[in-house]
Design a protein around this motif. Sequence first.
Motif, short mmCIF file in Angstrom:
data_model
loop_
_atom_site.label_atom_id
_atom_site.label_comp_id
_atom_site.label_asym_id
_atom_site.label_seq_id
_atom_site.Cartn_x
_atom_site.Cartn_y
_atom_site.Cartn_z
N ALA A 107 6.25 13.11 3.87
CA ALA A 107 5.57 11.92 3.35
C ALA A 107 6.48 11.15 2.39
O ALA A 107 6.52 9.91 2.41
N ALA A 108 7.21 11.86 1.53
CA ALA A 108 8.11 11.21 0.58
C ALA A 108 9.25 10.48 1.31
O ALA A 108 9.61 9.36 0.95
N LYS A 109 9.80 11.12 2.34
CA LYS A 109 10.87 10.49 3.13
C LYS A 109 10.34 9.24 3.85
O LYS A 109 11.02 8.22 3.91
N PHE A 160 0.86 -1.19 0.00
CA PHE A 160 0.00 0.00 0.00
C PHE A 160 0.89 1.23 0.00
O PHE A 160 2.09 1.15 0.23
N PHE A 161 0.26 2.38 -0.27
CA PHE A 161 1.00 3.65 -0.23
C PHE A 161 0.03 4.78 0.07
O PHE A 161 -1.17 4.64 -0.08
N GLY A 162 0.59 5.89 0.53
CA GLY A 162 -0.22 7.07 0.81
C GLY A 162 -0.61 7.73 -0.50
O GLY A 162 0.23 8.01 -1.35
N GLY A 172 10.06 1.77 2.13
CA GLY A 172 10.17 1.02 0.89
C GLY A 172 8.89 0.94 0.09
O GLY A 172 8.64 -0.05 -0.59
N THR A 173 8.07 1.96 0.17
CA THR A 173 6.84 1.94 -0.60
C THR A 173 6.79 3.12 -1.56
O THR A 173 7.66 3.98 -1.57
#
Length: 182
Positions: A124-126, A105-107, A132-133
């Motif tokens: 959020a990117a960090k 899953f990912f945000g 690992g998503t």
Amino acid sequence: MALNPHKLGVHKVLQYIPLNAIFDAPSKARLRKAVNIADLRLCAKARAHKMVFDYLDAGADDEISLRRGKDAYSELEMHFHILSGLKPPLDLSTKIFGQDVKLPFFGCPTAGNRMFHWEGESAAAKAAQHHGTLYGLSSLATTGITEIGKLTDGPKVFQLYVWKDRELVKEVLAKAKEGGFH
């Protein structure tokens, strides 16, 4: 000359008082007690400004996908003993949009992340890279495509709104490709 707290040196005294720890304590206590998404939602509601919470808690347009998501999850039952015999580390890796990820899953891309956290999309990117998503950047982000592109080399996708100005769309797409977004 008018006196103000800064001229009086109040900021020098305040730097030694752990205000964040004091003000964050009730929120952290609520988080420790949370056991499901509904509890986390209530933690967010208690912590966030009403406008910010309402923005995140609502879905886009007629909230169709929000309703479908809630309906889909209400059909599932979680049985906490199911994975009890497995030993960590568990391999949850898969592919999302053809990209290898460690989590399934990912945000999702969300506009205006700096309304929710001072680091905004950068945080959020960090976090996505750390876990690992995939990271998804909104075309209405408060952090630039180039900045996020340089910040992380993890898998990234870009949510594009197709505006009437097609030249602008082409420029944005070129910048996203240059930043490593798919």
